[in-house]
Design a protein around this motif. Structure first.
Motif, PDB file in Angstrom:
ATOM      1  N   MET A 222       0.603  -1.497   0.056  1.00 33.83           N
ATOM      2  CA  MET A 222       0.189   0.033  -0.229  1.00 33.83           C
ATOM      3  C   MET A 222       0.975   1.332   0.158  1.00 33.83           C
ATOM      4  O   MET A 222       1.566   1.257   0.960  1.00 33.83           O
ATOM      5  CB  MET A 222      -1.168   0.181   1.710  1.00 33.83           C
ATOM      6  N   THR A 223       0.432   2.109  -0.650  1.00 31.86           N
ATOM      7  CA  THR A 223       1.242   3.323  -0.743  1.00 31.86           C
ATOM      8  C   THR A 223       0.596   4.841  -0.103  1.00 31.86           C
ATOM      9  O   THR A 223      -0.890   4.144   0.531  1.00 31.86           O
ATOM     10  CB  THR A 223       1.022   3.957  -1.973  1.00 31.86           C
ATOM     11  N   HIS A 224       1.576   5.601   0.443  1.00 32.06           N
ATOM     12  CA  HIS A 224       0.801   6.703   0.778  1.00 32.06           C
ATOM     13  C   HIS A 224      -0.955   7.140   0.043  1.00 32.06           C
ATOM     14  O   HIS A 224      -1.411   7.468   0.444  1.00 32.06           O
ATOM     15  CB  HIS A 224       1.520   8.137   1.204  1.00 32.06           C
ATOM     16  N   ARG A 225      -0.442   7.330  -1.140  1.00 29.92           N
ATOM     17  CA  ARG A 225      -1.595   7.516  -1.994  1.00 29.92           C
ATOM     18  C   ARG A 225      -2.848   6.690  -2.083  1.00 29.92           C
ATOM     19  O   ARG A 225      -3.669   6.785  -1.608  1.00 29.92           O
ATOM     20  CB  ARG A 225      -1.148   7.564  -3.423  1.00 29.92           C
ATOM     21  N   ASP A 226      -2.735   5.531  -0.929  1.00 29.07           N
ATOM     22  CA  ASP A 226      -3.419   4.543  -0.929  1.00 29.07           C
ATOM     23  C   ASP A 226      -4.003   4.560   0.130  1.00 29.07           C
ATOM     24  O   ASP A 226      -5.192   3.958   0.113  1.00 29.07           O
ATOM     25  CB  ASP A 226      -3.130   3.156  -1.256  1.00 29.07           C
ATOM     26  N   PHE A 227      -3.826   5.237   1.376  1.00 32.20           N
ATOM     27  CA  PHE A 227      -4.392   5.040   2.809  1.00 32.20           C
ATOM     28  C   PHE A 227      -6.008   5.761   2.513  1.00 32.20           C
ATOM     29  O   PHE A 227      -5.676   6.725   1.820  1.00 32.20           O
ATOM     30  CB  PHE A 227      -3.731   5.748   3.520  1.00 32.20           C
ATOM     31  N   GLU A 228      -6.306   5.443   3.603  1.00 32.51           N
ATOM     32  CA  GLU A 228      -8.407   5.618   3.558  1.00 32.51           C
ATOM     33  C   GLU A 228      -8.692   6.590   4.049  1.00 32.51           C
ATOM     34  O   GLU A 228      -9.518   7.944   3.725  1.00 32.51           O
ATOM     35  CB  GLU A 228      -8.842   4.021   3.874  1.00 32.51           C
ATOM     36  N   SER A 229      -7.995   6.990   4.867  1.00 29.40           N
ATOM     37  CA  SER A 229      -7.655   8.652   5.633  1.00 29.40           C
ATOM     38  C   SER A 229      -7.828   8.317   6.767  1.00 29.40           C
ATOM     39  O   SER A 229      -8.607   7.584   7.665  1.00 29.40           O
ATOM     40  CB  SER A 229      -8.936  10.198   5.167  1.00 29.40           C
TER      41      SER A 229
ATOM     42  N   ALA B  49      -7.262  -5.209   5.962  1.00 27.24           N
ATOM     43  CA  ALA B  49      -7.911  -4.671   5.028  1.00 27.24           C
ATOM     44  C   ALA B  49      -9.060  -3.920   5.487  1.00 27.24           C
ATOM     45  O   ALA B  49      -9.805  -4.487   5.551  1.00 27.24           O
ATOM     46  CB  ALA B  49      -7.721  -5.357   3.581  1.00 27.24           C
ATOM     47  N   ALA B  50      -9.415  -2.526   4.550  1.00 27.65           N
ATOM     48  CA  ALA B  50     -10.498  -2.190   4.906  1.00 27.65           C
ATOM     49  C   ALA B  50     -11.023  -2.036   3.355  1.00 27.65           C
ATOM     50  O   ALA B  50     -12.168  -1.968   3.994  1.00 27.65           O
ATOM     51  CB  ALA B  50      -9.876  -0.496   4.800  1.00 27.65           C
ATOM     52  N   THR B  51     -11.122  -2.334   2.514  1.00 26.54           N
ATOM     53  CA  THR B  51     -11.659  -3.370   1.360  1.00 26.54           C
ATOM     54  C   THR B  51     -10.912  -4.258   0.724  1.00 26.54           C
ATOM     55  O   THR B  51     -10.770  -5.409   0.821  1.00 26.54           O
ATOM     56  CB  THR B  51     -11.608  -1.844   0.671  1.00 26.54           C
ATOM     57  N   ILE B  52     -12.614  -4.938  -0.098  1.00 21.57           N
ATOM     58  CA  ILE B  52     -12.457  -5.938  -0.743  1.00 21.57           C
ATOM     59  C   ILE B  52     -11.304  -6.170  -1.663  1.00 21.57           C
ATOM     60  O   ILE B  52     -10.094  -7.438  -1.797  1.00 21.57           O
ATOM     61  CB  ILE B  52     -13.658  -6.420  -1.464  1.00 21.57           C
ATOM     62  N   LYS B  53     -10.511  -4.899  -1.876  1.00 20.78           N
ATOM     63  CA  LYS B  53      -9.866  -4.967  -3.505  1.00 20.78           C
ATOM     64  C   LYS B  53      -8.698  -4.807  -2.283  1.00 20.78           C
ATOM     65  O   LYS B  53      -7.899  -5.983  -3.005  1.00 20.78           O
ATOM     66  CB  LYS B  53     -10.316  -3.979  -3.912  1.00 20.78           C
ATOM     67  N   GLU B  54      -7.800  -4.384  -1.196  1.00 19.07           N
ATOM     68  CA  GLU B  54      -7.433  -4.546  -0.818  1.00 19.07           C
ATOM     69  C   GLU B  54      -7.345  -5.842   0.047  1.00 19.07           C
ATOM     70  O   GLU B  54      -5.789  -6.493  -0.290  1.00 19.07           O
ATOM     71  CB  GLU B  54      -7.266  -3.900   0.738  1.00 19.07           C
TER      72      GLU B  54
ATOM     73  N   GLY C  84      -7.893 -12.380  -2.034  1.00 18.64           N
ATOM     74  CA  GLY C  84      -8.543 -13.479  -2.077  1.00 18.64           C
ATOM     75  C   GLY C  84      -9.461 -13.867  -0.988  1.00 18.64           C
ATOM     76  O   GLY C  84     -10.577 -13.109  -1.411  1.00 18.64           O
ATOM     77  N   ASP C  85      -9.394 -14.925  -0.356  1.00 13.59           N
ATOM     78  CA  ASP C  85      -9.774 -15.440   0.820  1.00 13.59           C
ATOM     79  C   ASP C  85      -9.621 -14.452   2.022  1.00 13.59           C
ATOM     80  O   ASP C  85     -10.220 -14.911   3.193  1.00 13.59           O
ATOM     81  CB  ASP C  85      -9.540 -16.693   0.833  1.00 13.59           C
ATOM     82  N   ARG C  86      -8.405 -13.590   2.279  1.00 16.76           N
ATOM     83  CA  ARG C  86      -8.119 -12.646   2.939  1.00 16.76           C
ATOM     84  C   ARG C  86      -9.067 -11.907   3.596  1.00 16.76           C
ATOM     85  O   ARG C  86     -10.410 -11.536   2.700  1.00 16.76           O
ATOM     86  CB  ARG C  86      -7.460 -11.558   3.412  1.00 16.76           C
ATOM     87  N   PRO C  87      -9.696 -11.696   4.761  1.00 15.58           N
ATOM     88  CA  PRO C  87     -11.021 -10.735   5.761  1.00 15.58           C
ATOM     89  C   PRO C  87     -10.600  -9.422   5.708  1.00 15.58           C
ATOM     90  O   PRO C  87      -9.446  -8.937   5.520  1.00 15.58           O
ATOM     91  CB  PRO C  87     -11.164 -11.181   7.057  1.00 15.58           C
ATOM     92  N   TYR C  88     -11.518  -8.675   5.341  1.00 18.26           N
ATOM     93  CA  TYR C  88     -11.508  -7.746   5.498  1.00 18.26           C
ATOM     94  C   TYR C  88     -12.379  -6.375   6.443  1.00 18.26           C
ATOM     95  O   TYR C  88     -13.068  -7.482   6.873  1.00 18.26           O
ATOM     96  CB  TYR C  88     -11.545  -6.686   4.315  1.00 18.26           C
ATOM     97  N   PHE C  89     -12.473  -5.556   7.316  1.00 19.22           N
ATOM     98  CA  PHE C  89     -13.100  -4.796   8.206  1.00 19.22           C
ATOM     99  C   PHE C  89     -13.175  -4.049   7.302  1.00 19.22           C
ATOM    100  O   PHE C  89     -12.772  -2.546   7.064  1.00 19.22           O
ATOM    101  CB  PHE C  89     -12.276  -4.928   9.055  1.00 19.22           C
ATOM    102  N   THR C  90     -15.073  -3.474   7.413  1.00 18.10           N
ATOM    103  CA  THR C  90     -15.221  -2.302   6.558  1.00 18.10           C
ATOM    104  C   THR C  90     -15.700  -1.286   7.613  1.00 18.10           C
ATOM    105  O   THR C  90     -16.224   0.381   7.728  1.00 18.10           O
ATOM    106  CB  THR C  90     -16.044  -1.757   5.922  1.00 18.10           C
ATOM    107  N   GLY C  91     -15.999  -1.532   8.730  1.00 25.23           N
ATOM    108  CA  GLY C  91     -16.706  -1.221  10.060  1.00 25.23           C
ATOM    109  C   GLY C  91     -18.036  -0.666  10.067  1.00 25.23           C
ATOM    110  O   GLY C  91     -18.673   0.082  10.507  1.00 25.23           O
ATOM    111  N   LYS C  92     -18.665  -1.354   8.969  1.00 23.28           N
ATOM    112  CA  LYS C  92     -19.982  -1.466   8.913  1.00 23.28           C
ATOM    113  C   LYS C  92     -20.748  -2.194   9.027  1.00 23.28           C
ATOM    114  O   LYS C  92     -20.066  -3.396   8.926  1.00 23.28           O
ATOM    115  CB  LYS C  92     -21.019  -0.795   7.402  1.00 23.28           C
ATOM    116  N   GLU C  93     -21.929  -1.992   9.253  1.00 22.83           N
ATOM    117  CA  GLU C  93     -23.172  -3.361   9.613  1.00 22.83           C
ATOM    118  C   GLU C  93     -23.055  -3.535   8.146  1.00 22.83           C
ATOM    119  O   GLU C  93     -23.376  -2.970   7.310  1.00 22.83           O
ATOM    120  CB  GLU C  93     -24.183  -3.151   9.844  1.00 22.83           C
ATOM    121  N   CYS C  94     -23.228  -5.788   8.507  1.00 20.24           N
ATOM    122  CA  CYS C  94     -23.881  -6.295   7.603  1.00 20.24           C
ATOM    123  C   CYS C  94     -25.449  -6.268   7.805  1.00 20.24           C
ATOM    124  O   CYS C  94     -26.310  -5.799   8.143  1.00 20.24           O
ATOM    125  CB  CYS C  94     -23.691  -7.775   7.450  1.00 20.24           C
TER     126      CYS C  94
END
Length: 71
Positions: A1-8, A31-36, A39-49
């Motif tokens: 991940m580059t600095h430019r890719d940081f979510e804020s 990871a914050a997004t499915i793209k990051e 594969g099959d690694r989990p990611y966390f959006t912080g939003k409710e399903c």
């Protein structure tokens, strides 16, 4: 991940608050997004399903809690 890719910092803090409220502040390190996630690694959006759970998700878009409960 580059600095430019940081979510804020605002987005990071929102995810950190959601993870801490769920009792798992370590989730913010996922990871914050499915793209990051790549594969099959989990990611966390912080939003409710759609069932109201705040937990990491998998590429299948199921949150971990839904997957464990068969929802």
């Amino acid at each position: 991940m580059t600095h430019r890719d940081f979510e804020s910092w605002d987005e990071y803090n929102r995810r950190l608050k959601a993870a801490t409220a769920a009792g798992h502040p370590e989730w913010v390190r996922l990871a914050a997004t499915i793209k990051e996630a790549e594969g099959d690694r989990p990611y966390f959006t912080g939003k409710e399903c759609k069932h109201g759970h705040v937990s990491p998700r998998y590429k299948s878009s199921k949150c971990m809690v839904c997957g464990l409960n068969g929802l």
